[in-house]
Design a protein around this motif. Structure first.
Motif, PDB file in Angstrom:
ATOM      1  N   GLU A  24       0.803  -1.227   0.000  1.00 48.62           N
ATOM      2  CA  GLU A  24       0.000   0.000   0.000  1.00 48.62           C
ATOM      3  C   GLU A  24       0.838   1.281   0.000  1.00 48.62           C
ATOM      4  O   GLU A  24       0.514   2.219  -0.732  1.00 48.62           O
ATOM      5  CB  GLU A  24      -0.971   0.001   1.197  1.00 48.62           C
ATOM      6  N   GLN A  25       1.916   1.334   0.782  1.00 49.10           N
ATOM      7  CA  GLN A  25       2.735   2.558   0.817  1.00 49.10           C
ATOM      8  C   GLN A  25       3.392   2.823  -0.531  1.00 49.10           C
ATOM      9  O   GLN A  25       3.461   3.968  -0.980  1.00 49.10           O
ATOM     10  CB  GLN A  25       3.777   2.498   1.938  1.00 49.10           C
ATOM     11  N   GLN A  26       3.874   1.779  -1.183  1.00 50.73           N
ATOM     12  CA  GLN A  26       4.452   1.949  -2.527  1.00 50.73           C
ATOM     13  C   GLN A  26       3.379   2.414  -3.505  1.00 50.73           C
ATOM     14  O   GLN A  26       3.647   3.250  -4.364  1.00 50.73           O
ATOM     15  CB  GLN A  26       5.043   0.633  -3.023  1.00 50.73           C
ATOM     16  N   ALA A  29       2.790   6.116  -2.930  1.00 52.96           N
ATOM     17  CA  ALA A  29       3.895   6.921  -3.460  1.00 52.96           C
ATOM     18  C   ALA A  29       3.780   7.069  -4.972  1.00 52.96           C
ATOM     19  O   ALA A  29       4.064   8.141  -5.519  1.00 52.96           O
ATOM     20  CB  ALA A  29       5.231   6.296  -3.084  1.00 52.96           C
ATOM     21  N   PHE A  30       3.363   6.015  -5.659  1.00 54.05           N
ATOM     22  CA  PHE A  30       3.266   6.054  -7.111  1.00 54.05           C
ATOM     23  C   PHE A  30       1.975   6.741  -7.573  1.00 54.05           C
ATOM     24  O   PHE A  30       2.028   7.710  -8.334  1.00 54.05           O
ATOM     25  CB  PHE A  30       3.334   4.641  -7.690  1.00 54.05           C
ATOM     26  N   TYR A  31       0.834   6.243  -7.126  1.00 55.64           N
ATOM     27  CA  TYR A  31      -0.444   6.739  -7.637  1.00 55.64           C
ATOM     28  C   TYR A  31      -0.778   8.140  -7.128  1.00 55.64           C
ATOM     29  O   TYR A  31      -1.303   8.965  -7.884  1.00 55.64           O
ATOM     30  CB  TYR A  31      -1.567   5.742  -7.330  1.00 55.64           C
ATOM     31  N   GLU A  32      -0.462   8.438  -5.879  1.00 56.96           N
ATOM     32  CA  GLU A  32      -0.678   9.791  -5.355  1.00 56.96           C
ATOM     33  C   GLU A  32       0.514  10.679  -5.672  1.00 56.96           C
ATOM     34  O   GLU A  32       0.356  11.752  -6.250  1.00 56.96           O
ATOM     35  CB  GLU A  32      -0.868   9.760  -3.835  1.00 56.96           C
ATOM     36  N   CYS A 110       2.018   6.591 -23.996  1.00 57.28           N
ATOM     37  CA  CYS A 110       3.171   5.857 -23.490  1.00 57.28           C
ATOM     38  C   CYS A 110       2.692   4.745 -22.567  1.00 57.28           C
ATOM     39  O   CYS A 110       1.528   4.701 -22.167  1.00 57.28           O
ATOM     40  CB  CYS A 110       4.131   6.781 -22.748  1.00 57.28           C
ATOM     41  N   HIS A 111       3.623   3.860 -22.252  1.00 54.35           N
ATOM     42  CA  HIS A 111       3.376   2.791 -21.283  1.00 54.35           C
ATOM     43  C   HIS A 111       4.377   2.954 -20.146  1.00 54.35           C
ATOM     44  O   HIS A 111       5.552   3.242 -20.373  1.00 54.35           O
ATOM     45  CB  HIS A 111       3.536   1.413 -21.930  1.00 54.35           C
ATOM     46  N   VAL A 112       3.871   2.780 -18.935  1.00 54.51           N
ATOM     47  CA  VAL A 112       4.706   2.767 -17.734  1.00 54.51           C
ATOM     48  C   VAL A 112       4.243   1.588 -16.887  1.00 54.51           C
ATOM     49  O   VAL A 112       3.198   0.989 -17.151  1.00 54.51           O
ATOM     50  CB  VAL A 112       4.587   4.088 -16.929  1.00 54.51           C
ATOM     51  N   HIS A 113       5.028   1.259 -15.894  1.00 54.21           N
ATOM     52  CA  HIS A 113       4.650   0.198 -14.956  1.00 54.21           C
ATOM     53  C   HIS A 113       4.668   0.760 -13.546  1.00 54.21           C
ATOM     54  O   HIS A 113       5.550   1.549 -13.203  1.00 54.21           O
ATOM     55  CB  HIS A 113       5.616  -0.986 -15.071  1.00 54.21           C
ATOM     56  N   ASP A 114       3.678   0.365 -12.763  1.00 52.92           N
ATOM     57  CA  ASP A 114       3.657   0.783 -11.362  1.00 52.92           C
ATOM     58  C   ASP A 114       4.743   0.023 -10.604  1.00 52.92           C
ATOM     59  O   ASP A 114       5.440  -0.819 -11.188  1.00 52.92           O
ATOM     60  CB  ASP A 114       2.248   0.637 -10.770  1.00 52.92           C
ATOM     61  N   PRO A 115       4.928   0.270  -9.321  1.00 53.26           N
ATOM     62  CA  PRO A 115       6.013  -0.389  -8.582  1.00 53.26           C
ATOM     63  C   PRO A 115       5.908  -1.906  -8.532  1.00 53.26           C
ATOM     64  O   PRO A 115       6.883  -2.581  -8.204  1.00 53.26           O
ATOM     65  CB  PRO A 115       5.896   0.193  -7.167  1.00 53.26           C
TER      66      PRO A 115
END
Length: 125
Positions: A24-26, A29-32, A110-115
């Motif tokens: 959840e913390q990761q 950090a990514f989505y927010e 573009c394409h990215v990947h979450d953590p």
């Protein structure tokens, strides 16, 4: 066929992605932090399961804990972005790999990947 107009869909309510337990913390950090989404409180009963929900504009992404987690590397949500150029710059500046395929004429995407390795497509609005 009958009944099609009665069951026609009007919108996607949310898209669910998976994350590993304790991620959840990761995710925050990514989505927010990077994507600029806002965390939405989960209903009490669902919060017990872990995970987190995010929204921006009319878009909601729900990240749920999956015990035998495997990232979605092909299947993905495609998110239309208001300020695509600034978002891509922020992601790159944060060390996120951004792949811009340039394979659809007239479309910046573009394409990215979450953590966790889940694929996201970002499209210029």
């Amino acid at each position: 066929m009958t009944g099609l107009s009665v069951t026609s869909f009007i919108a996607i309510d949310h898209v669910q992605l998976a994350l590993p337990a304790g991620g959840e913390q990761q995710a925050r950090a990514f989505y927010e932090g990077l994507l600029g989404m806002t965390e939405v409180p989960k209903p009490t009963e669902l919060a017990k399961r872990g995970g987190c929900w995010f929204e921006s504009g009319g878009v909601q992404l729900h990240l749920g804990v999956e015990s035998d987690f495997r990232p979605a590397r092909k299947a993905h949500p495609a998110l239309r972005c208001r300020d695509y150029i600034s978002l891509v710059r922020r992601l790159r500046d944060s060390g996120i790999e951004v792949v811009e395929p340039h394979d659809i004429p007239g479309v910046s995407r573009c394409h990215v990947h979450d953590p966790f390795g889940n694929r996201l497509e970002l499209i210029s609005g």
